[in-house]
Design a protein around this motif. Structure first.
Motif, short mmCIF file in Angstrom:
data_model
loop_
_atom_site.label_atom_id
_atom_site.label_comp_id
_atom_site.label_asym_id
_atom_site.label_seq_id
_atom_site.Cartn_x
_atom_site.Cartn_y
_atom_site.Cartn_z
N LYS A 206 -11.19 11.96 87.39
CA LYS A 206 -11.50 12.33 85.80
C LYS A 206 -12.88 12.61 85.73
CE LYS A 206 -7.26 11.13 83.63
NZ LYS A 206 -6.78 10.30 82.36
N GLY A 214 -16.62 19.97 84.06
CA GLY A 214 -14.93 19.76 83.92
C GLY A 214 -14.24 20.29 85.17
N THR A 222 -10.70 22.40 84.24
CA THR A 222 -9.40 21.98 83.53
C THR A 222 -9.92 21.16 82.00
OG1 THR A 222 -9.43 19.91 84.89
CG2 THR A 222 -7.96 21.80 85.51
N VAL A 223 -11.07 20.66 82.14
CA VAL A 223 -11.15 19.95 80.67
C VAL A 223 -12.76 20.57 80.43
CG1 VAL A 223 -10.08 17.77 81.20
CG2 VAL A 223 -12.21 18.14 82.13
#
Ligand code: PLP
Length: 366
Positions: A206, A214, A222-223
């Motif tokens: 992550k 992201g 995705t983020v």
């Protein structure tokens, strides 16, 4: 003139390797998140004794990324030391969470585990232990508390490159750690740089996304990430300097012991521990301001205060409503701590003797 830290002098013995690294990158055509970053990440992970290292632009964002990757945000509390550099608190507020300051132990100047336990509420999600001045916090006790209350334990290891606790290195003592490679740290780049270390595979995955807008590639966001990438020049310089870290830490330790031998009867000298890497050599005296002035004006010795104003008394945190007197240990430390030169070869026993003589003279005046 004896500066607190002379970076040019510090880097001098490694200059040839540093310049070779700079040229190698300049000629490579790869400047951000390339092979030097990958190699440094592997080398730093191995040095710390963890599975993963994720390079970042600095330690503030390394900490923020760690918090966000674990889903820590608004409505949640994170325990932080009351006497740290403001960056530790800023990371918590940047993630949207609330910093809950806990007072340190006056001797170790690190988080007092007993007070940490008292500060835990139903909203607490994590503890950030800062290894202040290069001495590891009592992570054995903090880890017990974290386990008992199902909290995460993070390290702000910005001052603790190579420091040890119970046979393990800083960076491997909690769920994740943040390092700074700001030029004046024990391992410093030629600009800003930072890293996350962890054994948590999911966090590493992550964090690699979050530091790069992201996404891992260019088109898979995705983020909502940030730009906190480590660049190739800084990674290459860090690789050039890493082989000397243990030697330089040992030199700091030897100088610290010399200071303590000379000063222990006159002022509060720092509590020594085998794994202490003395990012700063910090004494405590009621005559701090007078001593600092005399050392500079009479002898050209530069001493600094880390840190004169605890975060709760800074304007940035006025909204928390913590007034003077709210965190008395941090406030006393802010008034009495003094960092003496320890990072350079310009340290001599004569320097320690000068400090002692001025401390003695000041006490006689008072
Ligand atoms: C230096 C430092 C930081 C911030 O590091 P940056 O790389 O400048 O963001 C955070 N915490 C502590 C304890 C520090 O000493």
């Amino acid at each position: 003139m004896i500066p607190l830290l002379d970076l040019k002098d510090l880097n001098q013995p490694m200059q040839a390797r540093i310049e070779e690294a700079l040229l190698r990158v300049a000629r490579s055509g790869r400047y951000v998140l390339g092979p030097e970053v990958e190699a440094f990440e592997a080398e730093w992970a191995e040095y710390c004794g963890v599975r993963h290292c994720v390079g970042t632009a600095n330690a503030l964002e390394a900490l923020e990324i760690i918090l966000r990757c674990y889903g820590i945000g608004p409505g949640m509390e994170v325990i932080v030391p009351s006497n740290t550099y403001i960056a530790t608190w800023l990371a918590v507020t940047h993630a949207g969470a609330t910093p809950v300051p806990v007072e340190p132990d006056l001797v170790s100047m690190n988080l007092d585990p007993r007070r940490v336990e008292e500060a835990v509420t139903t909203r607490t999600r994590a503890i950030i232990a800062v290894h202040l001045y290069g001495r590891c916090a009592d992570v054995t006790k903090l880890d017990h508390i974290a386990q008992r209350h199902k909290l995460l334990l993070f390290e702000d290891a910005a001052q603790a490159h190579g420091a040890m606790h119970a046979g393990r290195r800083a960076g491997a003592l909690g769920d994740a750690a943040a390092f700074s490679f700001y030029p004046s740290k024990n391992l410093g780049a030629l600009g800003d740089a930072g890293a996350i270390t962890t054994d948590d595979d999911a966090l590493a995955r992550k964090a690699r996304r979050l530091r790069n807008y992201g996404g891992v590639g260019r088109l898979d966001h995705t983020v909502r990430g940030i730009n906190s990438r480590l660049d190739e020049l800084q990674a290459a310089v860090l690789r050039a300097k890493l082989p000397d870290l243990d030697l330089l830490n040992n030199q700091r330790r030897t100088r610290a012991w010399l200071y303590t031998d000379v000063l222990r009867d006159e002022v509060e000298t720092p509590y020594d521990e085998p794994g202490h890497v003395y990012h700063q050599y910090v004494i405590r005296t009621e005559h701090r301001e007078a001593l600092r002035r005399r050392l500079f004006e009479r002898h050209g010795i530069e001493a600094h205060v880390h840190y004169p104003v605890p975060p709760h008394l800074e304007g940035a945190y006025a909204y928390l409503g913590l007034r003077r007197g709210a965190l008395p240990v941090a406030e006393v430390l802010g008034e009495t701590v003094l960092s003496l030169p320890v990072g350079n070869a310009n340290f001599t026993t004569a320097l320690a003797n000068t400090v002692r003589d001025e401390v003695v003279a000041l006490r006689e005046v008072a």
